[in-house]
Design an enzyme around this catalytic site. Structure first.
Site, PDB file in Angstrom:
ATOM      1  N   GLU A 311       0.818  -1.214   0.000  1.00 42.74           N
ATOM      2  CA  GLU A 311       0.000   0.000   0.000  1.00 42.74           C
ATOM      3  C   GLU A 311       0.854   1.268   0.000  1.00 42.74           C
ATOM      4  O   GLU A 311       0.612   2.213   0.742  1.00 42.74           O
ATOM      5  CB  GLU A 311      -0.975  -0.011   1.186  1.00 42.74           C
ATOM      6  CG  GLU A 311      -1.916  -1.212   1.145  1.00 42.74           C
ATOM      7  CD  GLU A 311      -2.952  -1.252   2.259  1.00 42.74           C
ATOM      8  OE1 GLU A 311      -2.715  -0.658   3.315  1.00 42.74           O
ATOM      9  OE2 GLU A 311      -4.001  -1.898   2.059  1.00 42.74           O
ATOM     10  N   ASP A 390      -8.218  -8.960   4.082  1.00 38.71           N
ATOM     11  CA  ASP A 390      -8.007  -7.811   4.958  1.00 38.71           C
ATOM     12  C   ASP A 390      -9.146  -7.645   5.966  1.00 38.71           C
ATOM     13  O   ASP A 390      -9.958  -6.741   5.809  1.00 38.71           O
ATOM     14  CB  ASP A 390      -7.888  -6.546   4.069  1.00 38.71           C
ATOM     15  CG  ASP A 390      -7.428  -5.330   4.852  1.00 38.71           C
ATOM     16  OD1 ASP A 390      -7.061  -5.483   6.011  1.00 38.71           O
ATOM     17  OD2 ASP A 390      -7.444  -4.226   4.261  1.00 38.71           O
ATOM     18  N   GLU A 418     -12.779  -2.016  11.754  1.00 36.90           N
ATOM     19  CA  GLU A 418     -12.700  -1.305  10.475  1.00 36.90           C
ATOM     20  C   GLU A 418     -13.770  -1.762   9.484  1.00 36.90           C
ATOM     21  O   GLU A 418     -14.471  -0.936   8.901  1.00 36.90           O
ATOM     22  CB  GLU A 418     -11.305  -1.514   9.869  1.00 36.90           C
ATOM     23  CG  GLU A 418     -11.157  -0.918   8.492  1.00 36.90           C
ATOM     24  CD  GLU A 418      -9.798  -1.172   7.863  1.00 36.90           C
ATOM     25  OE1 GLU A 418      -8.937  -1.798   8.521  1.00 36.90           O
ATOM     26  OE2 GLU A 418      -9.602  -0.752   6.714  1.00 36.90           O
TER      27      GLU A 418
HETATM   28  C1  GCV Z   1      -2.570   0.750   8.359  1.00 36.15           C
HETATM   29  C2  GCV Z   1      -6.053  -2.004   5.551  1.00 36.15           C
HETATM   30  C3  GCV Z   1      -6.450  -0.694   6.154  1.00 36.15           C
HETATM   31  C4  GCV Z   1      -5.297   0.277   6.208  1.00 36.15           C
HETATM   32  C5  GCV Z   1      -4.165  -0.389   6.991  1.00 36.15           C
HETATM   33  C6  GCV Z   1      -3.797  -1.679   6.273  1.00 36.15           C
HETATM   34  C7  GCV Z   1      -2.731  -2.450   7.018  1.00 36.15           C
HETATM   35  O1  GCV Z   1      -5.793  -1.846   4.207  1.00 36.15           O
HETATM   36  O2  GCV Z   1      -7.506  -0.163   5.447  1.00 36.15           O
HETATM   37  O3  GCV Z   1      -5.711   1.447   6.845  1.00 36.15           O
HETATM   38  O4  GCV Z   1      -3.058   0.464   7.072  1.00 36.15           O
HETATM   39  O5  GCV Z   1      -4.934  -2.513   6.209  1.00 36.15           O
HETATM   40  O6  GCV Z   1      -3.094  -3.386   7.711  1.00 36.15           O
HETATM   41  O7  GCV Z   1      -1.578  -2.130   6.883  1.00 36.15           O
END
Ligand code: GCV
Length: 842
Positions: A311, A390, A418
Site C-alpha cells: 500500500e 483484509d 474497520e
Molecule cells: C494501516 C487495511 C487498512 C489500512 C491499513 C492496512 C494495514 O488496508 O484499510 O488502513 O493500514 O490494512 O493493515 O496495513
C-alpha cells in the site's frame, strides 16, 4: 453529596442497615472491566474470611504495582483496606511473591503443574501456622497476572475459599498494535484521538496511557506497538527517543514492552544514507547504532513492526531484495538486546489487473513468504492477518499459517472494527476469532489447529502468538462504543487461552463491566455472542467479503466499489452469477496453497462450506446451497433476518432498564437504535443491488417492494429539490431530496390508512459537514424534532450517512397531513430519503 461508591453502599444497606431502591449511579466507562464495583451484602459474605493484611516478598516496581492493584480492588469491591506488610505477620495474610521467595519461607512448596515464565498459581497454604492466600509465579509479571485473576474472581462472584489454580498463557507473544499518528489521529481508529500523541509529539499527560497499560496487563497482554504501521520516520530520530522512553517507562510498570513501527527507508530519509538496500553494509551499521541508542534509553524495548512493499510503503523490492533480507538486517541489530522484528505478511500489489481472471490478491502473502520459510532470523516473527485479504467479516484462514514451518509466526487480528461496523454496530469478534483459531489446517493429513501453530506448539519455533490491532483512543469508552470493549477483553483472553468459548468470554466481560445480575449477564452475553453472524448476515454473507465501500470509509454499503479496480477485493458479481473462482482447476489457483485435504474441500463447490462458498467459487444465482436455498434467495433472506435481529437488540437491551446505570443504558440504547436503522440501509442496498444484477425476484416479495414507505421525492415539496444518489442502491428508489434554501424547506404527504397508533421512521442523511435540523408535524402539531449532528464518516448523502429516526406510538387518522421541515446547515442540505409507517406493536 454522596460519591457514586458511597451511594451504592447506602443503597445496598451496607452503611445504613436498610435496603433502599436507589437508581444505579452513573458510571464512567473508562474503567472498563476493571471498575471493581461494590459487591452487594449477601455476595460479600463469601469473602468474609479474606485476610486483613497483604505481604509482598520483594521490592520490585512490578510487585509494588501488583500490591497496589490488590489493595485498590479489594477496597473498592469489599470496602476493606488491606494492610500492607513487609514481613509475614502473626495472622493470616494474602502473600504475593515469586515462587523462589515463597519457597524461602516454605521450602518444597510447589504447584501441581509447571508455571512457565508468565503463568501464576493461586493457592491457600499454611505459612507459619496461618492459612494464607498465596499469589505466586516464576516472575513478577506472573504475580501481577495472578492478582488480576484473583480480583476478577471476586468481581465475578466466584468462590475463592479453596483456591488451587495454575494458569499459563498459551503463547509468548500477546501484543496489541496501535495505528496512532504523531498528529494525534489514529488510522482506522473510532474511539477518539490518540492517547499517546498530539501535535507532532508525545502528550504531556499520561493518565490515559497508564490506564491503558493497566487494562492491557489485566488481560495478559505483554507488548504494545504504539504507532501506525504506515510509519513516520520521525519515530527513529535521536531527539525523539527520550519521548519513546517516557511511554516505555509507564508500560514497564505493568509488564508491557513497547515496540515501534518503522519505515524501512528511514536510513535514507532521516539517516543521511543514499540507500536503504538491506544488504548494504552501511545500512546494517545504521540499524545497529540505532538499536544501541534505543536500548540505552529503553532497556526492555520490544522491537520493530514492519509494513513494507505494501500500500505504498517502501520496501526491499526497491533493491530487488526479499522480505527475509530486510527483516534479517534489522533483526540482527536487535538480537543482542533481546528485541524482535514483527514483519507483516500484508504485502500485496494494489494495482492488480482486474481483467485478468488469474490475478488474485489472496495469493500474495503465501506466494511471497512461503518460499522464504527457514530464511528468517529466530527473532523475526511473520505477522499474518487471519485471512488472506483484509479483516473482512468472513474470510477463510490464511494458508500461510500452514506454509511456514521453520519460521516464527503470529496471527494479526483486528479489534478495531474497520470492516465490521466501526464501533457503531455491535459485532463481538471473539466469535469469529475462535473459529479461525480452531480451523484445522490438516498438515501432513494430521489434525493441525491454527491455535497450535500460532502458539508454537505445532512446529516449535522459539516464538509465536497473537497481535490485535486495538486503536483505542481518548474517548471515555476507549473504543467509541461501550460494548466494543468486549472485543479488546476477548482478544486478551483468547491470546491467554484460545480454548475459552465466546460465551464464557462474553459472560466474564459482562459481569466485570455491568455486574452479576443474571438477566444482564444472560441477555447481554447472548446479544454479544451472536452479533458477528448478525452483522455478517446484513452485510456480506456467503464469503462475499463485507460488501462495504472499499474505496472510501469501509463503513456503509458499497457493493460495486470493490470491482473494476486494482485493490483485488473482487466478488465478480454480474448478471449470471457471483463469486470469485479461486480453484486450481479453473480459477486463480489460490486453493492449491492449502494442504491437500483442505484444498480438496475448497476445490469443489459441493464440499465448500456455504459461509465461504463465494470466496472460492463463481456460481449462478440459482445455485442451490446446502440449506436448500438458492444463492440469491439466501442473500435476500440473510439480509432481512440480520436486520430483524439487529432490531431485536433494542428490545433485549430495553429489558435491562433499571439493571444498568442510566448513563450507560441510554448511551448504548441510542447506539443500538442507530444500528437497527443502519442495518436496514445495508439490507436494502445489498438486496436491491443483487435484485437488479440477477433479475431474480425475492420469493418473499420484500425486495423492491415497500408498501409502507413514502419516498421523499414523491412528497409534496416546498423548496426541496430532488437529487440522484450515487451509487443508486444507497438510497430508497435511487433518489433523495435536498434543501439549499437557508430558511428551510418542507416535504409533506397525507396519511391514507386507518386511524391507529403508528411507528414512523424518517430516513435522512446525517453528514459530518453540517448539523441540519428537522421538525415533524402532524397537522399543526409538532411531534418530533432533532438535529442531525452525528459524526458518521460521511461528507455526502449515501450509505455511510443514511440514518433512521423513529417516532413511536404516534396517533394518526386517515387524511392527516404529515409535514417535515428541514433546515440546512453548511454543506448538509437537510437531506431526506423516505418515511416508513408501520402500526405500533401491541
Ligand atoms: C494501516 C487495511 C487498512 C489500512 C491499513 C492496512 C494495514 O488496508 O484499510 O488502513 O493500514 O490494512 O493493515 O496495513
Amino acid at each position: 453529596m454522596k460519591t457514586p461508591k458511597l451511594r451504592a453502599l447506602f443503597c445496598l444497606g451496607v452503611l445504613s442497615g436498610t435496603v433502599y431502591a436507589c437508581p444505579l449511579a452513573a458510571e464512567s466507562t473508562h474503567d472498563a472491566w476493571l471498575r471493581y464495583a461494590p459487591i452487594d451484602r449477601t455476595a460479600r459474605e463469601k469473602y468474609a474470611s479474606l485476610p486483613a493484611a497483604v505481604v509482598v516478598l520483594g521490592d520490585s516496581p512490578m510487585l509494588g504495582t501488583a500490591q497496589g492493584e490488590l489493595i485498590r480492588g479489594v477496597r473498592s469491591m469489599l470496602g476493606k483496606t488491606l494492610r500492607a506488610e513487609k514481613n509475614l505477620p502473626r495472622e493470616k495474610a494474602v502473600v504475593l511473591g515469586t515462587l523462589a521467595s515463597i519457597q524461602s519461607i516454605v521450602p518444597g512448596l510447589s504447584a501441581s503443574s509447571p508455571l512457565g515464565e508468565e503463568g501464576f498459581w493461586l493457592t491457600a497454604e499454611n505459612l507459619h501456622g496461618f492459612r494464607c492466600l498465596i499469589v505466586t509465579a516464576m516472575t513478577d509479571r506472573g504475580v501481577l497476572y495472578g492478582v488480576f485473576a484473583l480480583l476478577s474472581k471476586i468481581a465475578r462472584d466466584e468462590d475463592i475459599s479453596a483456591l488451587n489454580e495454575v494458569q499459563q498463557p498459551n503463547a509468548r507473544l500477546r501484543w496489541v498494535d496501535q495505528w496512532d499518528n504523531l498528529d494525534g489521529g489514529i488510522e482506522r481508529g473510532y474511539g477518539g484521538r490518540s492517547i499517546f500523541f498530539e501535535d507532532g509529539g508525545v502528550r504531556a499527560d499520561f493518565t490515559r496511557v497508564r490506564e491503558y497499560a493497566r487494562l492491557l496487563a489485566s488481560i495478559g497482554v505483554n507488548g504494545c506497538a504504539i504507532n501506525n504501521v504506515n510509519a513516520n520516520p520521525r519515530f527513529l530520530e535521536e531527539d525523539f527517543l527520550p519521548q519513546l522512553a517516557r511511554i516505555a517507562d509507564v508500560f514497564r510498570e505493568w509488564g508491557i514492552r513497547i515496540a515501534v513501527s518503522i519505515d524501512l527507508s528511514s536510513p535514507k530519509v532521516i539517516g543521511g544514507l543514499d540507500t536503504f538496500d538491506p544488504l548494504d553494509p552501511r545500512l546494517i551499521q545504521w540499524w545497529r547504532e540505532k538499536a544501541n541508542n534505543i536500548y540505552r534509553r529503553i532497556p526492555n524495548f520490544g522491537g520493530f513492526v514492519v509494513k513494507a512493499d505494501s500500500e505504498g510503503q517502501p520496501g526491499p523490492s526497491t533493491y530487488g531484495r526479499t522480505p527475509a533480507d530486510a527483516a534479517n538486517a534489522i533483526a540482527r541489530a536487535l538480537k543482542p538486546h533481546g528485541g524482535i522484528v514483527f514483519y507483516r505478511a500484508f504485502v500485496y500489489d494494489h494495482h492488480l489487473n482486474w481483467q485478468d481472471p488469474k490475478s488474485d490478491r489472496a495469493r500474495a502473502a503465501y506466494d511471497i513468504f512461503q518460499p522464504l520459510d527457514g530464511e528468517f532470523e529466530d527473532n523475526v516473527i511473520i505477522q499474518i492477518k487471519h485471512g488472506p485479504i483484509d479483516f473482512q467479516v468472513r474470510e477463510p484462514v490464511s494458508p500461510l499459517f500452514g506454509g511456514l514451518r521453520h519460521t516464527n509466526v503470529a496471527m494479526e487480528l483486528q479489534i478495531t472494527q474497520e470492516y465490521t461496523g466501526q464501533q457503531r454496530h455491535l459485532c463481538f469478534l471473539p466469535s469469529m476469532w475462535r473459529e479461525v483459531l480452531d480451523f484445522d489446517l490438516r498438515l501432513n493429513r494430521d489434525r493441525t489447529l491454527v491455535k497450535d501453530v500460532v502458539s508454537g506448539k505445532t512446529f516449535r519455533p522459539p516464538m509465536g502468538g497473537l497481535v490485535g490491532v486495538a486503536n483505542v483512543g481518548m474517548d471515555a469508552s476507549w473504543l467509541g462504543h461501550p460494548l466494543a470493549m468486549a472485543n479488546l477483553y476477548g482478544f486478551g483472553r483468547l491470546s491467554w487461552n484460545p480454548d475459552l468459548s465466546p460465551r464464557t468470554i462474553a459472560e466474564e466481560w459482562t459481569r466485570l463491566t455491568f455486574g452479576n445480575d443474571p438477566a444482564v449477564v444472560s441477555t447481554l452475553s447472548e446479544m454479544q455472542v451472536n452479533s458477528w453472524r448478525v452483522y455478517e448476515g446484513y452485510t456480506g454473507p456467503l464469503g462475499l467479503q463485507t460488501l462495504t465501500d472499499i474505496l472510501g470509509s469501509h463503513y456503509g454499503p458499497g457493493v460495486e466499489s470493490s470491482e473494476r479496480n486494482g485493490w483485488g477485493q473482487w466478488h465478480r458479481a454480474d448478471h449470471e452469477g457471483v463469486g470469485m473462482d479461486r480453484t486450481v482447476a479453473t480459477g486463480t489457483g489460490y486453493v492449491g496453497q492449502y494442504s491437500l485435504p483442505v484444498a480438496k474441500m475448497y476445490e469443489s463447490s459441493e464440499s465448500t462450506p456455504d459461509e465461504v462458498l463465494l470466496f472460492f467459487h463463481h456460481v449462478p444465482y440459482t445455485y442451490v446451497l446446502k440449506s436448500g436455498k438458492t444463492v440469491i434467495q439466501h442473500i435476500y433472506d440473510s439480509h432481512y433476518e440480520g436486520a430483524e435481529r439487529a432490531a431485536q437488540y433494542v428490545h433485549h437491551w430495553k429489558s435491562l432498564r433499571g439493571l444498568i446505570d442510566e448513563q450507560r443504558y441510554s448511551d448504548v440504547l441510542a447506539r443500538l437504535e442507530y444500528q437497527a436503522g443502519h442495518a436496514i440501509v445495508w439490507r436494502d442496498a445489498v438486496c436491491n443491488w443483487f435484485f437488479r444484477a440477477s433479475g431474480i425476484p425475492d420469493a418473499k416479495h420484500r425486495v423492491g417492494n415497500y408498501p409502507d414507505r413514502v419516498e421523499a421525492e414523491a412528497m409534496q415539496l416546498a423548496n426541496y429539490s430532488i437529487v440522484d444518489v450515487v451509487p443508486w442502491e444507497n438510497s430508497s428508489g435511487g433518489k433523495a431530496i435536498e434543501c439549499v434554501q437557508p430558511r428551510g424547506c418542507t416535504a409533506s404527504f397525507r396519511f391514507t390508512r386507518d386511524a391507529g397508533s403508528y411507528e414512523i421512521d424518517i430516513a435522512y442523511f446525517d453528514q459530518n459537514n453540517g448539523d441540519s435540523s428537522f421538525r415533524v408535524f402532524v397537522g399543526d402539531q409538532l411531534v418530533d424534532e432533532w438535529v442531525a449532528n452525528d459524526t458518521l464518516p460521511a461528507r455526502k448523502i449515501g450509505g455511510d450517512s443514511s440514518t433512521r429516526r423513529r417516532i413511536r406510538g404516534l396517533a394518526l387518522r386517515k387524511g392527516d397531513k404529515i409535514r417535515i421541515v428541514g433546515i440546512p446547515d453548511r454543506e448538509e442540505h437537510a437531506p431526506l430519503d423516505y418515511v416508513e409507517i408501520d402500526p405500533s406493536p401491541e
